[in-house]
Design an enzyme around this catalytic site. Structure first.
Site, PDB file in Angstrom:
ATOM      1  N   ALA A 245       5.128   3.814  -2.826  1.00  0.00           N
ATOM      2  CA  ALA A 245       5.790   4.764  -3.708  1.00  0.00           C
ATOM      3  C   ALA A 245       7.162   5.067  -3.116  1.00  0.00           C
ATOM      4  O   ALA A 245       7.374   4.932  -1.901  1.00  0.00           O
ATOM      5  CB  ALA A 245       4.965   6.037  -3.819  1.00  0.00           C
TER       6      ALA A 245
ATOM      7  N   GLY B 117       1.477   2.595  -1.936  1.00  0.00           N
ATOM      8  CA  GLY B 117       1.285   2.392  -3.365  1.00  0.00           C
ATOM      9  C   GLY B 117       1.374   0.930  -3.771  1.00  0.00           C
ATOM     10  O   GLY B 117       0.803   0.529  -4.786  1.00  0.00           O
TER      11      GLY B 117
ATOM     12  N   GLU C 237      -2.012  -0.368  -3.164  1.00  0.00           N
ATOM     13  CA  GLU C 237      -2.886   0.247  -4.179  1.00  0.00           C
ATOM     14  C   GLU C 237      -2.681  -0.407  -5.543  1.00  0.00           C
ATOM     15  O   GLU C 237      -3.640  -0.648  -6.281  1.00  0.00           O
ATOM     16  CB  GLU C 237      -2.620   1.753  -4.240  1.00  0.00           C
ATOM     17  CG  GLU C 237      -3.104   2.459  -2.975  1.00  0.00           C
ATOM     18  CD  GLU C 237      -2.606   3.887  -2.858  1.00  0.00           C
ATOM     19  OE1 GLU C 237      -1.365   4.086  -2.942  1.00  0.00           O
ATOM     20  OE2 GLU C 237      -3.414   4.803  -2.684  1.00  0.00           O
TER      21      GLU C 237
ATOM     22  N   GLU D 253       0.658   5.658   4.728  1.00  0.00           N
ATOM     23  CA  GLU D 253       1.045   7.013   4.296  1.00  0.00           C
ATOM     24  C   GLU D 253       0.909   8.034   5.405  1.00  0.00           C
ATOM     25  O   GLU D 253       1.669   9.004   5.488  1.00  0.00           O
ATOM     26  CB  GLU D 253       0.194   7.447   3.092  1.00  0.00           C
ATOM     27  CG  GLU D 253       0.513   6.727   1.790  1.00  0.00           C
ATOM     28  CD  GLU D 253      -0.282   5.455   1.574  1.00  0.00           C
ATOM     29  OE1 GLU D 253      -0.836   4.904   2.556  1.00  0.00           O
ATOM     30  OE2 GLU D 253      -0.345   4.999   0.426  1.00  0.00           O
TER      31      GLU D 253
HETATM   32  N1  CAA Z   1      10.507   4.198  -0.571  1.00  0.00           N
HETATM   33  C1  CAA Z   1      11.831   4.229  -0.680  1.00  0.00           C
HETATM   34  N2  CAA Z   1      12.643   3.317  -0.081  1.00  0.00           N
HETATM   35  C2  CAA Z   1      12.059   2.343   0.637  1.00  0.00           C
HETATM   36  C3  CAA Z   1      10.668   2.255   0.787  1.00  0.00           C
HETATM   37  C4  CAA Z   1       9.860   3.232   0.143  1.00  0.00           C
HETATM   38  N3  CAA Z   1       8.524   3.213   0.169  1.00  0.00           N
HETATM   39  N4  CAA Z   1      10.389   1.198   1.577  1.00  0.00           N
HETATM   40  C5  CAA Z   1      11.554   0.632   1.897  1.00  0.00           C
HETATM   41  N5  CAA Z   1      12.576   1.325   1.334  1.00  0.00           N
HETATM   42  C6  CAA Z   1      14.018   1.043   1.456  1.00  0.00           C
HETATM   43  C7  CAA Z   1      14.536   1.451   2.817  1.00  0.00           C
HETATM   44  O1  CAA Z   1      14.809   2.833   2.855  1.00  0.00           O
HETATM   45  C8  CAA Z   1      15.781   0.602   2.923  1.00  0.00           C
HETATM   46  O2  CAA Z   1      16.801   1.183   2.171  1.00  0.00           O
HETATM   47  P1  CAA Z   1      18.330   1.248   2.775  1.00  0.00           P
HETATM   48  O3  CAA Z   1      18.710  -0.190   2.944  1.00  0.00           O
HETATM   49  O4  CAA Z   1      19.071   1.952   1.702  1.00  0.00           O
HETATM   50  O5  CAA Z   1      18.228   1.977   4.074  1.00  0.00           O
HETATM   51  C9  CAA Z   1      15.371  -0.694   2.206  1.00  0.00           C
HETATM   52  O6  CAA Z   1      14.245  -0.351   1.389  1.00  0.00           O
HETATM   53  C10 CAA Z   1      14.938  -1.789   3.156  1.00  0.00           C
HETATM   54  O7  CAA Z   1      13.929  -1.277   4.019  1.00  0.00           O
HETATM   55  P2  CAA Z   1      14.040  -1.331   5.635  1.00  0.00           P
HETATM   56  O8  CAA Z   1      15.447  -1.359   6.065  1.00  0.00           O
HETATM   57  O9  CAA Z   1      13.156  -0.233   6.165  1.00  0.00           O
HETATM   58  O10 CAA Z   1      13.376  -2.770   5.901  1.00  0.00           O
HETATM   59  P3  CAA Z   1      12.547  -3.237   7.193  1.00  0.00           P
HETATM   60  O11 CAA Z   1      12.343  -4.703   6.992  1.00  0.00           O
HETATM   61  O12 CAA Z   1      13.189  -2.740   8.428  1.00  0.00           O
HETATM   62  O13 CAA Z   1      11.132  -2.495   7.065  1.00  0.00           O
HETATM   63  C11 CAA Z   1       9.140  -1.721   5.938  1.00  0.00           C
HETATM   64  C12 CAA Z   1      10.271  -2.763   6.001  1.00  0.00           C
HETATM   65  C13 CAA Z   1       8.221  -1.836   7.153  1.00  0.00           C
HETATM   66  C14 CAA Z   1       8.349  -2.022   4.661  1.00  0.00           C
HETATM   67  C15 CAA Z   1       9.752  -0.302   5.889  1.00  0.00           C
HETATM   68  O14 CAA Z   1      10.741  -0.271   4.866  1.00  0.00           O
HETATM   69  C16 CAA Z   1       8.767   0.793   5.596  1.00  0.00           C
HETATM   70  O15 CAA Z   1       8.036   1.209   6.474  1.00  0.00           O
HETATM   71  N6  CAA Z   1       8.750   1.303   4.333  1.00  0.00           N
HETATM   72  C17 CAA Z   1       7.920   2.421   3.930  1.00  0.00           C
HETATM   73  C18 CAA Z   1       6.470   2.010   3.804  1.00  0.00           C
HETATM   74  C19 CAA Z   1       5.638   3.210   3.425  1.00  0.00           C
HETATM   75  O16 CAA Z   1       5.549   4.197   4.122  1.00  0.00           O
HETATM   76  N7  CAA Z   1       4.977   3.120   2.239  1.00  0.00           N
HETATM   77  C20 CAA Z   1       4.128   4.180   1.771  1.00  0.00           C
HETATM   78  C21 CAA Z   1       4.893   5.081   0.844  1.00  0.00           C
HETATM   79  S1  CAA Z   1       3.956   6.512   0.381  1.00  0.00           S
HETATM   80  C22 CAA Z   1       2.954   6.017  -0.883  1.00  0.00           C
HETATM   81  O17 CAA Z   1       2.930   4.861  -1.273  1.00  0.00           O
HETATM   82  C23 CAA Z   1       2.071   7.087  -1.497  1.00  0.00           C
HETATM   83  C24 CAA Z   1       0.991   6.568  -2.364  1.00  0.00           C
HETATM   84  O18 CAA Z   1      -0.140   6.309  -1.928  1.00  0.00           O
HETATM   85  C25 CAA Z   1       1.197   6.366  -3.773  1.00  0.00           C
END
Ligand code: CAA
Length: 262
Positions: free
Chosen positions: A69, A113, A116, A136
């Site tokens: 998400a 998400g 999911e 998460e």
């Molecule tokens: N939401 C918003 N933006 C996101 C995102 C997310 N879930 N995941 C990645 N992005 C964005 C980053 O902020 C980044 O944007 P900028 O270039 O503007 O800074 C861009 O995508 C590229 O990401 P990274 O630079 O972080 O890329 P990476 O290769 O270094 O890392 C990753 C990749 C490990 C997937 C890392 O991006 C990450 O940990 N993302 C979040 C994963 C996460 O926590 N997901 C769970 C979300 S909560 C949820 O989903 C609730 C639910 O159950 C419904």
């Protein structure tokens, strides 16, 4: 659509087509926000209603199916706001209304998400680059789109607890061993494999396909006795379809079945 692309494949000689929906928010690794989920629901329902379509593939990019998400869109939200607007429930559950098969073709990250959403599809074909996880907990929440319920059903309690409580990722091989994904293929072959699987499904009679999907899903909703009674009712009803007559006659006369999908 602004956040996804759609295409139709196959359909030669009157066969049903495969619809491909590609999540497309490259700047945010396909992070799932409201506009994207609204568009996804709209596309899924349109293909489900299209009589020329027999199967749907949901995919992302090489780098990410979806990284979860959209955290930026969630960060400032408050309880009454997410509760009143039915955050997640409102537009994430649309996929459950789809009666045709939906295959997830996953490469790269399928996190939170994203994992999911892949689990809401009927089965998952993974590229060897795929990484699954429910991270998460690392951002102060827990899975909220069915992860705490679908992951244990898919891979058992121990591994689901491990992934959800530690937030670690698992690679495609571990996901296949655990039963989360049905096949792992080299990344460059992902769409070829998913399209081939979809074309096989499109070649069968639509009533059998719809009813088989419905019955398998019922297994996760009800008791064994009720589920078997449900299956038996639909199984008997198949003897009212043209496809049953055609399929069995084709077998007995040693020819290829020509299903009419009704
Ligand atoms: N939401 C918003 N933006 C996101 C995102 C997310 N879930 N995941 C990645 N992005 C964005 C980053 O902020 C980044 O944007 P900028 O270039 O503007 O800074 C861009 O995508 C590229 O990401 P990274 O630079 O972080 O890329 P990476 O290769 O270094 O890392 C990753 C990749 C490990 C997937 C890392 O991006 C990450 O940990 N993302 C979040 C994963 C996460 O926590 N997901 C769970 C979300 S909560 C949820 O989903 C609730 C639910 O159950 C419904």
């Amino acid at each position: 659509f602004e956040n996804l692309m759609t295409a139709l494949h196959g359909g030669e000689d009157g066969a049903l087509k495969t619809a491909v929906i590609t999540l497309h928010r490259p700047k945010a690794l396909n992070a799932l926000n409201d506009p994207l989920m609204d568009e996804l629901g709209e596309a899924l329902l349109a293909f489900d209603a299209d009589d020329s379509v027999g199967c749907i593939i949901l995919t992302g990019s090489e780098r990410a199916f979806a990284a979860g998400a959209d955290i930026a869109a969630m960060a400032k939200r408050e309880f009454m706001d997410v509760y009143r607007t039915q955050f997640i429930t409102r537009n994430w559950e649309t996929i459950r209304k789809v009666r045709k098969p939906v295959i997830a073709a996953v490469a790269g990250f399928a996190l939170g998400g994203g994992c999911e959403l892949a689990m809401m599809c009927d089965f998952i074909i993974a590229a060897d680059s795929a990484k699954f996880g429910q991270p998460e907990i690392k951002i102060g929440i827990m899975p909220g789109a069915g992860g705490t319920q679908r992951l244990p059903r898919a891979i058992g309690k121990s591994k689901a607890m491990d992934l959800i409580l530690t937030g670690r990722m698992m690679d495609a091989q571990e996901a296949e061993r655990a039963g989360l994904v049905s096949r792992v293929v080299p990344a460059e072959k992902l769409m070829e494999e998913a399209l081939a699987a979809a074309a096989v499904i499109c070649g069968f009679g639509l009533p059998s396909v719809l009813m088989a999907k419905d019955c398998v899903n019922r297994a996760f909703e009800t008791t064994l006795t009720e589920g078997i009674a449900y299956e038996r009712g639909l199984f008997h009803s198949m003897f009212a379809t043209e496809d049953q007559k055609e399929g069995m006659d084709a077998f007995l006369t040693k020819r290829k079945a020509n299903f009419k999908h009704r």
